[in-house]
Design a protein around this motif. Structure first.
Motif, PDB file in Angstrom:
ATOM      1  N   ALA A 183       0.704  -1.138   0.018  1.00 43.03           N
ATOM      2  CA  ALA A 183      -0.152   0.040   0.176  1.00 43.03           C
ATOM      3  C   ALA A 183       0.831   1.155  -0.155  1.00 43.03           C
ATOM      4  N   GLN A 184       1.990   1.057   0.208  1.00 47.43           N
ATOM      5  CA  GLN A 184       3.091   2.446   0.616  1.00 47.43           C
ATOM      6  C   GLN A 184       3.670   2.410  -0.896  1.00 47.43           C
ATOM      7  N   LEU A 185       3.469   1.529  -1.985  1.00 45.76           N
ATOM      8  CA  LEU A 185       4.110   1.902  -3.115  1.00 45.76           C
ATOM      9  C   LEU A 185       3.183   2.399  -4.335  1.00 45.76           C
ATOM     10  N   SER A 186       3.837   2.971  -5.345  1.00 46.12           N
ATOM     11  CA  SER A 186       2.957   3.266  -6.412  1.00 46.12           C
ATOM     12  C   SER A 186       2.755   2.165  -7.243  1.00 46.12           C
ATOM     13  N   GLY A 187       1.751   2.220  -8.140  1.00 48.89           N
ATOM     14  CA  GLY A 187       1.277   1.013  -8.945  1.00 48.89           C
ATOM     15  C   GLY A 187       2.700   0.532  -9.734  1.00 48.89           C
ATOM     16  N   GLY A 188       3.540   1.349 -10.428  1.00 57.55           N
ATOM     17  CA  GLY A 188       4.480   0.718 -11.032  1.00 57.55           C
ATOM     18  C   GLY A 188       5.776   0.227 -10.197  1.00 57.55           C
ATOM     19  N   MET A 189       5.843   0.485  -8.807  1.00 53.25           N
ATOM     20  CA  MET A 189       6.763  -0.108  -8.011  1.00 53.25           C
ATOM     21  C   MET A 189       6.006  -1.463  -7.695  1.00 53.25           C
ATOM     22  N   ARG A 190       4.741  -1.452  -7.543  1.00 53.06           N
ATOM     23  CA  ARG A 190       4.390  -2.864  -7.179  1.00 53.06           C
ATOM     24  C   ARG A 190       4.370  -3.892  -8.305  1.00 53.06           C
ATOM     25  N   GLU A 216       0.070  -8.915 -20.131  1.00 56.01           N
ATOM     26  CA  GLU A 216      -0.029  -7.351 -20.225  1.00 56.01           C
ATOM     27  C   GLU A 216       0.376  -6.855 -18.885  1.00 56.01           C
ATOM     28  N   PRO A 217       1.480  -7.077 -18.452  1.00 55.72           N
ATOM     29  CA  PRO A 217       1.936  -6.662 -17.185  1.00 55.72           C
ATOM     30  C   PRO A 217       1.864  -4.959 -17.069  1.00 55.72           C
ATOM     31  N   PHE A 218       2.017  -4.357 -17.875  1.00 51.05           N
ATOM     32  CA  PHE A 218       2.176  -2.983 -17.950  1.00 51.05           C
ATOM     33  C   PHE A 218       1.010  -2.112 -18.307  1.00 51.05           C
ATOM     34  N   SER A 219      -0.139  -2.920 -18.824  1.00 52.93           N
ATOM     35  CA  SER A 219      -1.264  -2.245 -19.494  1.00 52.93           C
ATOM     36  C   SER A 219      -2.006  -0.974 -18.516  1.00 52.93           C
ATOM     37  N   ALA A 220      -1.837  -1.174 -17.220  1.00 55.96           N
ATOM     38  CA  ALA A 220      -2.551  -0.140 -16.606  1.00 55.96           C
ATOM     39  C   ALA A 220      -1.549   0.996 -16.244  1.00 55.96           C
ATOM     40  N   LEU A 221      -0.313   1.102 -16.622  1.00 56.93           N
ATOM     41  CA  LEU A 221       0.476   2.068 -16.253  1.00 56.93           C
ATOM     42  C   LEU A 221       0.608   3.215 -17.130  1.00 56.93           C
ATOM     43  N   ASP A 222       1.125   4.391 -16.866  1.00 60.65           N
ATOM     44  CA  ASP A 222       1.217   5.544 -17.805  1.00 60.65           C
ATOM     45  C   ASP A 222       2.478   5.309 -18.750  1.00 60.65           C
ATOM     46  N   GLU A 223       2.614   6.047 -19.681  1.00 56.91           N
ATOM     47  CA  GLU A 223       3.762   5.596 -20.899  1.00 56.91           C
ATOM     48  C   GLU A 223       4.993   5.855 -20.222  1.00 56.91           C
ATOM     49  N   PHE A 224       5.315   6.911 -19.413  1.00 59.57           N
ATOM     50  CA  PHE A 224       6.706   6.875 -18.926  1.00 59.57           C
ATOM     51  C   PHE A 224       6.953   5.949 -17.958  1.00 59.57           C
ATOM     52  N   THR A 225       5.968   5.617 -17.065  1.00 54.32           N
ATOM     53  CA  THR A 225       6.446   4.216 -16.012  1.00 54.32           C
ATOM     54  C   THR A 225       6.336   3.012 -16.980  1.00 54.32           C
ATOM     55  N   ARG A 226       5.658   2.977 -17.881  1.00 59.04           N
ATOM     56  CA  ARG A 226       5.745   1.689 -18.875  1.00 59.04           C
ATOM     57  C   ARG A 226       7.013   1.620 -19.074  1.00 59.04           C
ATOM     58  N   GLU A 227       7.745   2.641 -19.949  1.00 58.45           N
ATOM     59  CA  GLU A 227       8.812   2.459 -20.612  1.00 58.45           C
ATOM     60  C   GLU A 227       9.994   2.365 -19.670  1.00 58.45           C
ATOM     61  N   SER A 228       9.910   2.717 -18.587  1.00 58.46           N
ATOM     62  CA  SER A 228      10.734   2.501 -17.217  1.00 58.46           C
ATOM     63  C   SER A 228      10.973   0.999 -16.838  1.00 58.46           C
ATOM     64  N   LEU A 229       9.851   0.483 -16.784  1.00 57.09           N
ATOM     65  CA  LEU A 229       9.618  -0.841 -16.300  1.00 57.09           C
ATOM     66  C   LEU A 229      10.112  -1.684 -17.453  1.00 57.09           C
ATOM     67  N   GLN A 230       9.783  -1.377 -18.750  1.00 59.70           N
ATOM     68  CA  GLN A 230      10.310  -2.244 -19.825  1.00 59.70           C
ATOM     69  C   GLN A 230      11.885  -2.298 -19.735  1.00 59.70           C
ATOM     70  N   ASP A 231      12.558  -1.009 -19.193  1.00 57.59           N
ATOM     71  CA  ASP A 231      13.931  -1.283 -19.113  1.00 57.59           C
ATOM     72  C   ASP A 231      14.552  -2.118 -18.169  1.00 57.59           C
ATOM     73  N   GLU A 236      16.555   3.350 -24.658  1.00 54.53           N
ATOM     74  CA  GLU A 236      16.042   4.507 -25.233  1.00 54.53           C
ATOM     75  C   GLU A 236      16.346   5.182 -26.625  1.00 54.53           C
ATOM     76  N   ARG A 237      17.577   4.802 -27.010  1.00 49.12           N
ATOM     77  CA  ARG A 237      18.075   5.338 -28.361  1.00 49.12           C
ATOM     78  C   ARG A 237      17.066   4.426 -29.345  1.00 49.12           C
ATOM     79  N   LEU A 238      16.960   3.222 -29.296  1.00 48.62           N
ATOM     80  CA  LEU A 238      16.172   2.702 -30.226  1.00 48.62           C
ATOM     81  C   LEU A 238      14.879   3.222 -30.818  1.00 48.62           C
ATOM     82  N   PHE A 239      14.346   4.104 -29.912  1.00 45.27           N
ATOM     83  CA  PHE A 239      13.152   4.691 -30.523  1.00 45.27           C
ATOM     84  C   PHE A 239      13.538   5.626 -31.570  1.00 45.27           C
ATOM     85  N   ARG A 240      14.796   6.078 -31.710  1.00 46.05           N
ATOM     86  CA  ARG A 240      14.986   7.125 -32.693  1.00 46.05           C
ATOM     87  C   ARG A 240      15.808   6.434 -34.025  1.00 46.05           C
TER      88      ARG A 240
END
Length: 276
Positions: free
Chosen positions: A152-159, A179-194, A248-252
């Motif tokens: 309960a003390q963690l953000s959704g991305g941390m959980r 679909e483990p990242f489907s409920a997360l915002d784009e920035f958090t999603r990319e961070s968790l992908q990393d 992240e350089r891959l996106f370019r």
């Protein structure tokens, strides 16, 4: 066992319901995944992605056909702790700290290691990681400061990171992710992908990953499997020949976007074919 694929599905059929109202969730599905590969399943809703994942995870049995994990039925692989599961929701126990949540699976079914060794001896160490090992995995996942916190003390991305560490902590031979990242915002999603890629690069577990995101599938995968509905089936398999690590350089890079366009084109064909 060295030549045994990590996953093998042959002529798999799965039907829900009866008669005219029956839904053919999977129809004559064939899929072979070598050990150590990262494979994503992508397709429109209702194409059988999650059904296929549940069959591999041993949560269901096929109506017809064969499903094997390192040459044995999924239920046998599960009993030997060869399969890890990361669902859409982290499903952490709210009264346990992050560290106790991620180490809990190791305390259950302690005879699994011996069963695993009898099935396959060359997919990596079967010994359960120590608490210090799990702490190290948590640190690598960016949770070093959260080991003693409650969910309960963690953000959704941390959980969700904690759920991924819990699954990797078993050192599974196959990791299925729905679909483990489907409920997360784009920035958090990319961070968790990393962080997922960092853990996978180190442990090289075979991953079967369900997603609706074309970019996510291309970024993460060695192979993208395109599925179509009515009936659920595999219509294309695309090998992603991009260098790793994929930061992240891959996106370019032009090649990355070319693969995105290719996957989208195959998805459009799958959708139009189902609608015809």
């Amino acid at each position: 066992m060295a030549d045994t694929p990590a996953l093998e599905l042959r002529s798999v059929h799965q039907v829900y319901g009866f008669g005219a109202s029956a839904t053919h969730a999977l129809d004559d599905v064939h899929l072979t995944v070598p050990a150590g590969r990262f494979v994503s399943l992508i397709g429109p809703s209702g194409c059988g992605k999650s059904t296929l994942l549940r069959l591999v995870a041993g949560l269901e049995e096929p109506d017809a056909g064969v499903v094997r994990v390192h040459g044995v039925p999924p239920q046998q692989a599960c009993a030997a702790k060869m399969i890890g599961l990361v669902p859409q929701s982290p499903a952490l126990l709210p009264w346990l700290s992050v560290l106790r949540n991620v180490t809990l699976p190791q305390k259950i079914n302690k005879g699994a290691g011996r069963r695993r060794e009898r099935i396959v001896a060359d997919t990596g160490p079967s010994a359960a990681p120590s608490v210090s090992d799990m702490r190290e995995l948590l640190v690598k996942a960016g949770l070093g400061e959260a080991v003693h916190k409650l969910p309960a003390q963690l953000s959704g991305g941390m959980r969700q990171r904690a759920a991924i560490v819990r699954a990797f902590g078993l050192r599974p031979d196959v990791l299925v992710m729905d679909e483990p990242f489907s409920a997360l915002d784009e920035f958090t999603r990319e961070s968790l992908q990393d962080q997922l890629l960092d853990l996978w690069d180190e442990l090289r577990t075979t991953v079967l990953f369900v997603t609706h995101s074309v970019s996510e599938a291309v970024r993460l995968s060695d192979t993208v499997v395109v599925m179509a509905p009515r009936p659920g089936r595999i219509v294309d398999t695309i090998e992603i020949d991009l260098p790793r690590p994929r930061n992240e350089r891959l996106f370019r890079e032009r090649r990355f976007h070319a693969y995105e366009d290719l996957v989208r084109d195959r998805l459009r064909r799958a959708w139009h074919g189902a609608a015809a």
